[in-house]
Design a protein around this motif. Structure first.
Motif, mmCIF file in Angstrom:
data_model
loop_
_atom_site.group_PDB
_atom_site.id
_atom_site.type_symbol
_atom_site.label_atom_id
_atom_site.label_comp_id
_atom_site.label_asym_id
_atom_site.label_seq_id
_atom_site.Cartn_x
_atom_site.Cartn_y
_atom_site.Cartn_z
ATOM 1 N N ARG A 1 -13.249 25.949 60.263
ATOM 2 C CA ARG A 1 -13.080 24.685 60.977
ATOM 3 C C ARG A 1 -12.184 23.704 60.227
ATOM 4 O O ARG A 1 -11.393 22.980 60.835
ATOM 5 N N GLY A 2 -12.298 23.676 58.907
ATOM 6 C CA GLY A 2 -11.457 22.769 58.138
ATOM 7 C C GLY A 2 -9.984 23.103 58.279
ATOM 8 O O GLY A 2 -9.144 22.213 58.438
ATOM 9 N N VAL A 3 -9.651 24.398 58.212
ATOM 10 C CA VAL A 3 -8.265 24.825 58.371
ATOM 11 C C VAL A 3 -7.767 24.488 59.770
ATOM 12 O O VAL A 3 -6.658 23.971 59.958
ATOM 13 N N VAL A 4 -8.586 24.770 60.778
ATOM 14 C CA VAL A 4 -8.206 24.483 62.161
ATOM 15 C C VAL A 4 -7.957 22.989 62.344
ATOM 16 O O VAL A 4 -6.943 22.565 62.907
ATOM 17 N N THR A 5 -8.881 22.167 61.858
ATOM 18 C CA THR A 5 -8.744 20.722 61.995
ATOM 19 C C THR A 5 -7.439 20.233 61.370
ATOM 20 O O THR A 5 -6.676 19.466 61.970
ATOM 21 N N SER A 6 -7.184 20.675 60.147
ATOM 22 C CA SER A 6 -6.004 20.240 59.420
ATOM 23 C C SER A 6 -4.726 20.647 60.131
ATOM 24 O O SER A 6 -3.797 19.842 60.292
ATOM 25 N N ARG A 7 -4.669 21.889 60.600
ATOM 26 C CA ARG A 7 -3.439 22.383 61.209
ATOM 27 C C ARG A 7 -3.199 21.765 62.584
ATOM 28 O O ARG A 7 -2.063 21.492 62.966
ATOM 29 N N VAL A 8 -4.264 21.555 63.349
ATOM 30 C CA VAL A 8 -4.103 20.931 64.666
ATOM 31 C C VAL A 8 -3.602 19.496 64.513
ATOM 32 O O VAL A 8 -2.691 19.045 65.226
ATOM 33 N N GLU A 9 -4.193 18.747 63.563
ATOM 34 C CA GLU A 9 -3.748 17.370 63.372
ATOM 35 C C GLU A 9 -2.318 17.311 62.830
ATOM 36 O O GLU A 9 -1.538 16.434 63.212
ATOM 37 N N GLU A 10 -1.956 18.255 61.965
ATOM 38 C CA GLU A 10 -0.579 18.313 61.475
ATOM 39 C C GLU A 10 0.387 18.545 62.642
ATOM 40 O O GLU A 10 1.445 17.912 62.746
ATOM 41 N N PHE A 11 0.034 19.450 63.523
ATOM 42 C CA PHE A 11 0.834 19.746 64.716
ATOM 43 C C PHE A 11 0.984 18.497 65.582
ATOM 44 O O PHE A 11 2.081 18.167 66.043
ATOM 45 N N ALA A 12 -0.127 17.780 65.805
ATOM 46 C CA ALA A 12 -0.100 16.597 66.666
ATOM 47 C C ALA A 12 0.755 15.485 66.058
ATOM 48 O O ALA A 12 1.539 14.824 66.756
ATOM 49 N N ARG A 13 0.624 15.277 64.755
ATOM 50 C CA ARG A 13 1.386 14.214 64.108
ATOM 51 C C ARG A 13 2.891 14.481 64.166
ATOM 52 O O ARG A 13 3.687 13.568 64.397
ATOM 53 N N LYS A 14 3.275 15.747 63.949
ATOM 54 C CA LYS A 14 4.700 16.086 63.972
ATOM 55 C C LYS A 14 5.324 15.811 65.332
ATOM 56 O O LYS A 14 6.519 15.550 65.432
ATOM 57 N N ARG A 15 4.508 15.882 66.376
ATOM 58 C CA ARG A 15 5.026 15.671 67.728
ATOM 59 C C ARG A 15 4.728 14.267 68.242
ATOM 60 O O ARG A 15 4.976 13.964 69.405
ATOM 61 N N GLY A 16 4.172 13.440 67.378
ATOM 62 C CA GLY A 16 3.961 12.056 67.735
ATOM 63 C C GLY A 16 2.782 11.801 68.658
ATOM 64 O O GLY A 16 2.712 10.732 69.285
ATOM 65 N N TYR A 17 1.834 12.753 68.722
ATOM 66 C CA TYR A 17 0.667 12.554 69.575
ATOM 67 C C TYR A 17 -0.341 11.660 68.851
ATOM 68 O O TYR A 17 -0.719 11.937 67.713
ATOM 69 N N PRO A 18 -0.817 10.595 69.494
ATOM 70 C CA PRO A 18 -1.758 9.690 68.820
ATOM 71 C C PRO A 18 -3.180 10.232 68.764
ATOM 72 O O PRO A 18 -4.014 9.726 68.014
ATOM 73 N N ALA A 19 -3.473 11.240 69.594
ATOM 74 C CA ALA A 19 -4.833 11.779 69.648
ATOM 75 C C ALA A 19 -4.760 13.264 69.974
ATOM 76 O O ALA A 19 -3.726 13.789 70.420
ATOM 77 N N VAL A 20 -5.864 13.944 69.733
ATOM 78 C CA VAL A 20 -5.972 15.368 70.047
ATOM 79 C C VAL A 20 -6.842 15.521 71.279
ATOM 80 O O VAL A 20 -7.995 15.076 71.303
ATOM 81 N N ASP A 21 -6.275 16.129 72.316
ATOM 82 C CA ASP A 21 -7.052 16.438 73.508
ATOM 83 C C ASP A 21 -6.899 17.921 73.814
ATOM 84 O O ASP A 21 -6.263 18.672 73.052
#
Length: 470
Positions: A412-432
């Motif tokens: 879960r920690g790896v998933v959380t980190s990688r998903v948020e990294e992906f979202a930030r790079k694309r300028g998404y303010p939140a994860v849905d």
């Protein structure tokens, strides 16, 4: 000879309490997701009974064992509830002996799965008929680990001490494919099958296995009398294993077991690999442990030093207070492992060190590398590794967070980190859910179509939440 008298007692190792500025063994320790001591993976040997008599068996299982000494169903339920109170989203491996010989296997699996655990079963495969596969699926079992040591029946059957064993196991693999139950292929490496490695990996990929796990011998149990490969031969196999891991990336996960020295090969090669998610020392006693058929707790199946007894102690007390676990978590490695610059991302196999010297913190002598001792410690290439926790920095919608929480805690920690990294790079303010779906679409082609069991929800639907490599 009775079953009870044929089981040698496990050693009780007298480790002194470990002094630490951050942990005090005996005190209550934070075992929440944000804590550092969450037990992510528990392997449970439910029985010593087995229909085979494998040459390397660490638990010395066989058909001569009876049910004497085995935990009853109710005792298993009590211990299970104790485990899941500490971490309800652990990966629980139900094994043996041969766990399919327990009539209550499905009841134990169902109780764990319904509480939130990801349940897998480790089996030799010979007893996996249609009815048993259906009942395991109905009980919530998410995957099966099947042992295949060779595609040559002469070798496999001799190694497993069972005429027709390979034929029965291969038929079971075909049934698992038909019933769409995920499976892992486990192979024990010996001098007799080392030249089959590429063929076994190709076969596992063609069959649709989630992962291929290559086990390097730890001389314990019946394996104590076996001779493993030389350090030089191990080095050659690890190089080949990394090459295969690169070749099959996105189709089949390939892992070394009890040989963390693979991490040195990955880092020296400078390649992108899902193996970088494993940049951590041997997990035994840190976020992994084993329960014996009698309820004893040890750091892993191959390290038989008793850390506690669940017939007399709670799992939380054993997990947080055992000097055995304290030494493995905080102790300094000895010998060449202690002076090795890769000690934080490899650290050698602690079970093998124990088998070779009686000291789980000693050198793992299966490694060919002789570190000079004057090089800076190699740091992880990725900020997050399996077994570590990650707090969310972005806003997650309730639906996205609910989906994330269905993922086993060890990833879960790896998933959380990688998903948020992906979202930030694309300028998404939140994860849905749409962001999570986009992450999935960016994965290697085969994993984008079917995620392995530990990244799917309990109902079998894709969680859509893993980053580009697993």
């Amino acid at each position: 000879m009775t079953a009870a008298s044929s089981v040698p007692p496990l050693p009780v190792v007298d480790f002194p309490p470990t002094s630490s500025s951050t942990l005090s063994w005996g005190d209550t320790v934070d075992t929440s997701e944000g804590g550092t001591l969450l037990p992510h993976v528990v392997a449970w040997n439910l029985t010593r009974r087995c229909n085979l008599e494998c040459s390397h068996c660490y638990i010395s299982a066989g058909a001569w064992h009876g049910t004497e000494g085995e935990l009853s169903t109710e005792e298993c339920f009590r211990i299970l509830d104790d485990l899941l109170a500490v971490n309800p989203s652990m990966l629980l491996i139900l094994s043996g002996g041969e766990p399919l010989l327990r009539d209550d296997l499905e009841s134990i699996a169902e109780r764990a799965a319904s509480a939130g655990a990801t349940v897998v079963v480790g089996t030799n495969g010979t007893l996996l008929n249609e009815q048993r596969i259906e009942s395991l699926k109905a009980a919530g079992v998410r995957g099966v680990a099947v042992s295949v040591d060779s595609l040559n029946p002469t070798y496999h059957d001799r190694f497993r001490h069972g005429t027709g064993a390979l034929e029965a196991t291969l038929a079971a693999v075909d049934r698992l494919v038909q019933h769409e139950l995920d499976f892992i292929i486990q192979t024990s490496l010996t001098k007799g099958n080392r030249n089959e490695l590429s063929d076994l990996v190709a076969w596992a990929a063609e069959k649709g296995a989630v992962s291929f796990n290559l086990y390097f011998l730890v001389p314990t149990g019946r394996g104590e009398g076996m001779q493993g490969l030389t350090p030089g031969e191990n080095e050659e196999v690890l190089a080949e294993l990394l090459s295969l891991e690169q070749e099959y990336r996105g189709r089949l996960m390939i892992r070394s077991k009890c040989q963390p020295q693979l991490m040195r090969h990955v880092l020296e090669a400078g390649v992108e690999s899902g193996l970088l998610n494993y940049e951590t020392r041997c997990p035994c006693g840190v976020h992994y442990c084993r329960i014996t058929p009698e309820g004893k707790v040890t750091p892993c199946p191959y390290l038989p030093a008793v850390a506690g007894d669940l017939m007399r102690e709670s799992f939380l007390d054993v997990w947080t207070s055992s000097p055995v676990f304290g030494a493995l978590r905080e102790g300094e490695l000895g010998g060449k492992c202690g002076r090795c610059e890769y000690r934080e991302v490899c650290g050698g196999c602690r079970a093998r060190a124990y088998a070779q010297s009686g000291d789980p913190l000693a050198s793992d002598e299966s490694c060919v590398y002789d570190p000079p001792g004057d090089r800076p410690v190699v740091e992880r290439r990725r900020p997050m590794a399996y077994g570590q926790s990650a707090k969310t920095a972005l806003e997650w919608t309730p639906e996205a967070r609910q989906r994330l929480e269905r993922i086993p805690s060890f990833v879960r920690g790896v998933v959380t980190s990688r998903v948020e990294e992906f979202a930030r790079k694309r300028g998404y303010p939140a994860v849905d859910l749409e962001v999570m779906a986009e992450v999935r679409r960016s994965m290697p082609v085969d994993f984008s179509k079917k995620l392995p069991f530990f990244l799917r929800s309990a109902d079998g639907k894709a969680s859509q939440s893993e980053a580009p490599d697993v």
